[in-house]
Design a protein around this motif. Structure first.
Motif, PDB file in Angstrom:
ATOM      1  N   PHE A   1      17.530  -1.935  -5.241  1.00 33.17           N
ATOM      2  CA  PHE A   1      17.174  -0.652  -5.853  1.00 33.17           C
ATOM      3  C   PHE A   1      15.779  -0.256  -5.379  1.00 33.17           C
ATOM      4  N   ASP A   2      15.706   0.831  -4.631  1.00 31.00           N
ATOM      5  CA  ASP A   2      14.407   1.378  -4.240  1.00 31.00           C
ATOM      6  C   ASP A   2      13.995   2.332  -5.362  1.00 31.00           C
ATOM      7  N   GLU A   3      13.081   1.866  -6.216  1.00 36.41           N
ATOM      8  CA  GLU A   3      12.703   2.634  -7.413  1.00 36.41           C
ATOM      9  C   GLU A   3      11.353   3.326  -7.237  1.00 36.41           C
ATOM     10  N   ILE A   4      11.022   3.636  -5.984  1.00 36.23           N
ATOM     11  CA  ILE A   4       9.728   4.269  -5.741  1.00 36.23           C
ATOM     12  C   ILE A   4       9.642   5.616  -6.459  1.00 36.23           C
ATOM     13  N   GLN A   5      10.753   6.312  -6.556  1.00 35.61           N
ATOM     14  CA  GLN A   5      10.743   7.581  -7.305  1.00 35.61           C
ATOM     15  C   GLN A   5      11.103   7.379  -8.775  1.00 35.61           C
ATOM     16  N   THR A   6      11.965   6.415  -9.057  1.00 29.93           N
ATOM     17  CA  THR A   6      12.547   6.362 -10.403  1.00 29.93           C
ATOM     18  C   THR A   6      11.755   5.527 -11.408  1.00 29.93           C
TER      19      THR A   6
ATOM     20  N   HIS B   1      19.556   9.676   0.722  1.00 34.02           N
ATOM     21  CA  HIS B   1      18.513   8.817   0.148  1.00 34.02           C
ATOM     22  C   HIS B   1      17.423   8.605   1.203  1.00 34.02           C
ATOM     23  N   PHE B   2      16.232   8.236   0.738  1.00 40.73           N
ATOM     24  CA  PHE B   2      15.111   8.043   1.661  1.00 40.73           C
ATOM     25  C   PHE B   2      14.404   6.744   1.295  1.00 40.73           C
ATOM     26  N   HIS B   3      14.082   5.951   2.323  1.00 36.91           N
ATOM     27  CA  HIS B   3      13.446   4.660   2.041  1.00 36.91           C
ATOM     28  C   HIS B   3      12.238   4.400   2.932  1.00 36.91           C
ATOM     29  N   GLY B   4      11.647   5.467   3.470  1.00 34.41           N
ATOM     30  CA  GLY B   4      10.452   5.280   4.287  1.00 34.41           C
ATOM     31  C   GLY B   4      10.700   5.666   5.729  1.00 34.41           C
ATOM     32  N   TYR B   5       9.589   5.718   6.481  1.00 40.72           N
ATOM     33  CA  TYR B   5       9.636   6.286   7.832  1.00 40.72           C
ATOM     34  C   TYR B   5       9.806   5.240   8.928  1.00 40.72           C
TER      35      TYR B   5
ATOM     36  N   LEU C   1      19.579   1.544  -2.126  1.00 45.12           N
ATOM     37  CA  LEU C   1      19.783   2.900  -2.646  1.00 45.12           C
ATOM     38  C   LEU C   1      18.685   3.283  -3.625  1.00 45.12           C
ATOM     39  N   GLU C   2      18.580   4.597  -3.833  1.00 40.85           N
ATOM     40  CA  GLU C   2      17.807   5.097  -4.961  1.00 40.85           C
ATOM     41  C   GLU C   2      18.803   5.191  -6.121  1.00 40.85           C
ATOM     42  N   PRO C   3      18.590   4.478  -7.215  1.00 38.60           N
ATOM     43  CA  PRO C   3      19.573   4.509  -8.310  1.00 38.60           C
ATOM     44  C   PRO C   3      19.841   5.939  -8.793  1.00 38.60           C
TER      45      PRO C   3
ATOM     46  N   PHE D   1      16.576  10.920  -5.913  1.00 39.84           N
ATOM     47  CA  PHE D   1      15.547  11.951  -6.057  1.00 39.84           C
ATOM     48  C   PHE D   1      15.201  12.612  -4.733  1.00 39.84           C
ATOM     49  N   ASN D   2      15.590  11.996  -3.626  1.00 39.16           N
ATOM     50  CA  ASN D   2      15.286  12.631  -2.349  1.00 39.16           C
ATOM     51  C   ASN D   2      16.346  13.646  -1.943  1.00 39.16           C
ATOM     52  N   SER D   3      17.288  13.922  -2.846  1.00 42.97           N
ATOM     53  CA  SER D   3      18.207  15.050  -2.660  1.00 42.97           C
ATOM     54  C   SER D   3      18.243  15.868  -3.941  1.00 42.97           C
TER      55      SER D   3
ATOM     56  N   ASN E   1       0.802  -1.230   0.000  1.00 43.98           N
ATOM     57  CA  ASN E   1       0.000   0.000   0.000  1.00 43.98           C
ATOM     58  C   ASN E   1       0.828   1.271   0.000  1.00 43.98           C
ATOM     59  N   SER E   2       2.095   1.163   0.411  1.00 39.22           N
ATOM     60  CA  SER E   2       2.930   2.363   0.468  1.00 39.22           C
ATOM     61  C   SER E   2       4.382   1.968   0.244  1.00 39.22           C
ATOM     62  N   GLY E   3       5.199   2.984  -0.010  1.00 48.11           N
ATOM     63  CA  GLY E   3       6.624   2.734  -0.201  1.00 48.11           C
ATOM     64  C   GLY E   3       7.282   2.237   1.068  1.00 48.11           C
ATOM     65  N   SER E   4       6.882   2.810   2.205  1.00 46.29           N
ATOM     66  CA  SER E   4       7.481   2.386   3.483  1.00 46.29           C
ATOM     67  C   SER E   4       7.205   0.907   3.725  1.00 46.29           C
ATOM     68  N   GLU E   5       5.976   0.512   3.426  1.00 51.62           N
ATOM     69  CA  GLU E   5       5.608  -0.890   3.628  1.00 51.62           C
ATOM     70  C   GLU E   5       6.434  -1.794   2.700  1.00 51.62           C
TER      71      GLU E   5
HETATM   72  C1  LIG Z   1      12.657   6.379  -2.679  1.00 53.44           C
HETATM   73  C2  LIG Z   1      11.535   6.280  -1.692  1.00 53.44           C
HETATM   74  N1  LIG Z   1      11.388   5.150  -0.980  1.00 53.44           N
HETATM   75  C3  LIG Z   1      10.380   5.007  -0.077  1.00 53.44           C
HETATM   76  C4  LIG Z   1       9.464   6.020   0.132  1.00 53.44           C
HETATM   77  C5  LIG Z   1       8.357   5.843   1.124  1.00 53.44           C
HETATM   78  O1  LIG Z   1       7.140   5.810   0.455  1.00 53.44           O
HETATM   79  P1  LIG Z   1       5.756   6.134   1.220  1.00 53.44           P
HETATM   80  O2  LIG Z   1       5.748   7.607   1.487  1.00 53.44           O
HETATM   81  O3  LIG Z   1       4.715   5.705   0.230  1.00 53.44           O
HETATM   82  O4  LIG Z   1       5.736   5.319   2.471  1.00 53.44           O
HETATM   83  C6  LIG Z   1       9.579   7.212  -0.599  1.00 53.44           C
HETATM   84  C7  LIG Z   1       8.621   8.309  -0.398  1.00 53.44           C
HETATM   85  O5  LIG Z   1       8.742   9.386  -0.935  1.00 53.44           O
HETATM   86  C8  LIG Z   1      10.648   7.351  -1.516  1.00 53.44           C
HETATM   87  O6  LIG Z   1      10.838   8.486  -2.213  1.00 53.44           O
END
Ligand SMILES: Cc1ncc(COP(=O)(O)O)c(C=O)c1O
Length: 233
Positions: free
Chosen positions: A225-230, A126-130, A192-194, A197-199, A98-102
């Motif tokens: 590869f965390d491709e949530i943005q890419t 880089h960012f990978h969720g909360y 990593l984010e390839p 985008f979080n910077s 349901n979400s990137g964090s999940e």
């Molecule tokens: C690269 C990346 N990974 C994970 C997440 C976390 O996603 P979510 O906000 O849907 O939990 C984000 C959110 O912006 C993100 O940019």
């Protein structure tokens, strides 16, 4: 709602207050006072085809007509999973979340289960969720860069969680090689984010991703590869 918003990133610094939408149309958002804005973020990527695109609208109506089968899979889940495997050369199986964090939470657990190791290498900026697994060492203040791996990004995260994180500068292959030489046998994954985008969108240097592929393979760690943005954007 804290700050009047459902997500802290919606505290709109440029406006000085949250942007409350009354409706969205194509590339535009109309706020509650009737002002029109060009949506440069496409709803953070969720509205890539524009707001209210006829194909998306049609799919939503179809889903509603099906009776919102929330707790069951449908043939549409399977079709989408097959499409993703066809489009992404390394994809063998798909699990929707349901979400990137999940997604990162479950995938990191899978990395640890598959390797039997606990440590995770991640990169500054880089960012990978909360959640507690990765909200550590990503965006430390300038005077904490030398001890980034210990930096908790939110109150409430137990300090003990930092023992599982190695936070390194992005685009520095030697830093990864050094860390793997020292602790490679304990590293489950390099996440990593390839493109970072979080910077602001920092691309990998030529050869960097290939170098990570080689190093992780050498040390038996997984490359994540965390491709949530890419992806697909
Ligand atoms: C690269 C990346 N990974 C994970 C997440 C976390 O996603 P979510 O906000 O849907 O939990 C984000 C959110 O912006 C993100 O940019």
């Amino acid at each position: 709602m804290p700050g009047g918003v459902c997500a802290s990133t919606r505290l709109n610094k440029a406006l000085g207050h949250p942007l409350y939408a009354s409706r969205c149309e194509g590339a535009r958002i109309i706020d509650v006072e009737g002002r029109e804005y060009l949506d440069m973020s496409c709803g953070h990527g969720a509205a890539l085809l524009g707001h209210g695109h006829p194909a998306i609208r049609q799919a939503l109506v179809k889903a509603a007509d099906m009776g919102l089968c929330c707790a069951s899979d449908t043939r549409y889940h399977i079709e989408l999973a097959e499409k993703l495997c066809a489009l992404i050369p390394c994809a063998e199986r798909v699990r929707f979340t349901n979400s990137g964090s999940e997604a990162t939470l479950h995938a990191l657990r899978l990395c640890r289960a598959a390797t039997g190791r606990d440590l995770v290498i991640r990169f500054l900026g880089h960012f990978h969720g909360y959640h507690e697994l990765t909200y550590i060492g990503g965006h430390p203040p300038a005077d904490r860069l030398d001890s980034a791996s210990d930096f908790l990004e939110s109150p409430g995260i137990p300090q003990g969680m930092a023992q599982f994180i190695i936070s390194l500068p992005f685009n520095d292959l030697d830093a990864v090689a050094d860390a793997l030489d020292r602790q490679g046998k304990e590293v489950a994954a390099v996440i990593l984010e390839p493109v970072d985008f979080n910077s602001g969108g920092i691309p990998p240097l030529p050869g960097y991703l290939e170098g990570l592929r080689e190093l992780t393979t050498q040390h038996g760690a997984l490359l994540f590869f965390d491709e949530i943005q890419t992806s697909f954007k």
